[in-house]
Design a protein around this motif. Structure first.
Motif, PDB file in Angstrom:
ATOM      1  N   UNK A 157       4.733  73.428  58.931  1.00 28.74           N
ATOM      2  CA  UNK A 157       5.127  74.364  57.889  1.00 28.74           C
ATOM      3  C   UNK A 157       4.085  75.410  57.542  1.00 28.74           C
ATOM      4  N   UNK A 158       2.827  75.173  57.902  1.00 30.44           N
ATOM      5  CA  UNK A 158       1.768  76.144  57.616  1.00 30.44           C
ATOM      6  C   UNK A 158       1.738  77.123  58.782  1.00 30.44           C
ATOM      7  N   UNK A 159       2.056  78.392  58.518  1.00 28.92           N
ATOM      8  CA  UNK A 159       2.240  79.342  59.612  1.00 28.92           C
ATOM      9  C   UNK A 159       1.117  80.354  59.776  1.00 28.92           C
ATOM     10  N   UNK A 160       0.304  80.568  58.768  1.00 31.64           N
ATOM     11  CA  UNK A 160      -0.766  81.542  58.946  1.00 31.64           C
ATOM     12  C   UNK A 160      -1.469  81.918  57.661  1.00 31.64           C
ATOM     13  N   UNK A 161      -2.280  82.977  57.805  1.00 30.00           N
ATOM     14  CA  UNK A 161      -3.070  83.512  56.694  1.00 30.00           C
ATOM     15  C   UNK A 161      -2.848  85.008  56.591  1.00 30.00           C
ATOM     16  N   UNK A 162      -3.042  85.536  55.391  1.00 23.66           N
ATOM     17  CA  UNK A 162      -3.106  86.979  55.223  1.00 23.66           C
ATOM     18  C   UNK A 162      -4.062  87.287  54.083  1.00 23.66           C
ATOM     19  N   UNK A 163      -4.464  88.526  54.020  1.00 25.79           N
ATOM     20  CA  UNK A 163      -5.378  88.980  52.982  1.00 25.79           C
ATOM     21  C   UNK A 163      -4.541  89.408  51.778  1.00 25.79           C
ATOM     22  N   UNK A 164      -4.592  88.629  50.727  1.00 24.72           N
ATOM     23  CA  UNK A 164      -3.864  88.961  49.504  1.00 24.72           C
ATOM     24  C   UNK A 164      -4.871  89.418  48.460  1.00 24.72           C
ATOM     25  N   UNK A 165      -4.925  90.713  48.272  1.00 29.95           N
ATOM     26  CA  UNK A 165      -5.811  91.311  47.272  1.00 29.95           C
ATOM     27  C   UNK A 165      -7.266  90.842  47.441  1.00 29.95           C
ATOM     28  N   UNK A 166      -7.728  90.814  48.714  1.00 28.74           N
ATOM     29  CA  UNK A 166      -9.109  90.462  49.010  1.00 28.74           C
ATOM     30  C   UNK A 166      -9.378  88.980  49.150  1.00 28.74           C
ATOM     31  N   UNK A 173      -2.710  80.027  62.201  1.00 30.65           N
ATOM     32  CA  UNK A 173      -3.701  78.956  62.061  1.00 30.65           C
ATOM     33  C   UNK A 173      -3.375  77.950  63.154  1.00 30.65           C
ATOM     34  N   UNK A 174      -4.213  77.909  64.167  1.00 26.70           N
ATOM     35  CA  UNK A 174      -3.950  77.026  65.295  1.00 26.70           C
ATOM     36  C   UNK A 174      -4.000  75.557  64.877  1.00 26.70           C
ATOM     37  N   UNK A 175      -3.061  74.794  65.400  1.00 23.27           N
ATOM     38  CA  UNK A 175      -2.936  73.363  65.130  1.00 23.27           C
ATOM     39  C   UNK A 175      -2.832  73.051  63.635  1.00 23.27           C
ATOM     40  N   UNK A 176      -2.207  73.951  62.913  1.00 24.60           N
ATOM     41  CA  UNK A 176      -2.011  73.751  61.474  1.00 24.60           C
ATOM     42  C   UNK A 176      -0.960  72.670  61.233  1.00 24.60           C
ATOM     43  N   UNK A 177      -0.988  72.064  60.049  1.00 30.05           N
ATOM     44  CA  UNK A 177       0.049  71.081  59.697  1.00 30.05           C
ATOM     45  C   UNK A 177       1.439  71.725  59.695  1.00 30.05           C
TER      46      UNK A 177
END
Length: 158
Positions: free
Chosen positions: A42-51, A36-40
């Motif tokens: 400690x926030x490092x990204x996203x993933x698909x968790x069970x849709x 996630x660009x320019x995230x706060x």
């Protein structure tokens, strides 16, 4: 007899911490994340968790200012996070040395006497044979401003 609670142990740096397993949905191996660009902090990204798109925080980065080391024991702990409106969302947490669960009485954890407003998620401590262990309150990991950014953005994308 006091009721025992199941805790999941992990590390931040050299120190040991625990989550109440009642909050944990699943423990996953470390996996690739969409940044996630320019995230706060400690926030490092996203993933698909069970849709469902699920944000991931790195508790080592949040607390110590450096990324968690990628090791065999580094995991993504997915837990139920309640936003300020009381809605439940999956939230991933990267943690090092996720190797053990154990049962203990919640009353064993007592206030440390030190309050740090920058880390409200760090709670009481309890002694054990290997030293002190500290409770982490998963519901206090995100400041309201970060919660608003993460979950509002995800709601708009779905």
């Amino acid at each position: 007899m006091a009721k025992l609670t199941l805790f999941l142990q992990f590390a931040i740096g050299e120190d040991r911490f625990v989550f109440d397993c009642a909050q944990v949905r699943e423990v996953l191996p470390y996996l690739s994340l969409k940044p996630i660009l320019q995230a706060p902090k400690g926030v490092v990204g996203l993933f698909d968790y069970r849709g469902k798109l699920t944000p991931v925080i790195d508790i080592t980065e949040l607390t110590l200012g450096r990324k968690a080391r990628t090791r065999v024991s580094t995991r993504i702990i997915v837990f139920n996070y309640l936003d300020p409106l009381g809605d439940s969302h999956p939230l991933g947490l990267i943690a090092e040395n996720v190797t053990r669960t154990y049962r203990r009485n919640k009353d064993d954890f007592v206030a440390s006497g030190v309050e740090n407003r920058t880390t409200p998620y760090l709670g009481p401590v309890a002694p054990d044979p290997d030293g002190l262990i500290q409770y982490v309150d998963a519901q206090k990991l995100l400041p309201p401003s970060v919660c608003d950014i993460l979950f509002q953005t995800l709601a708009e994308e779905t």
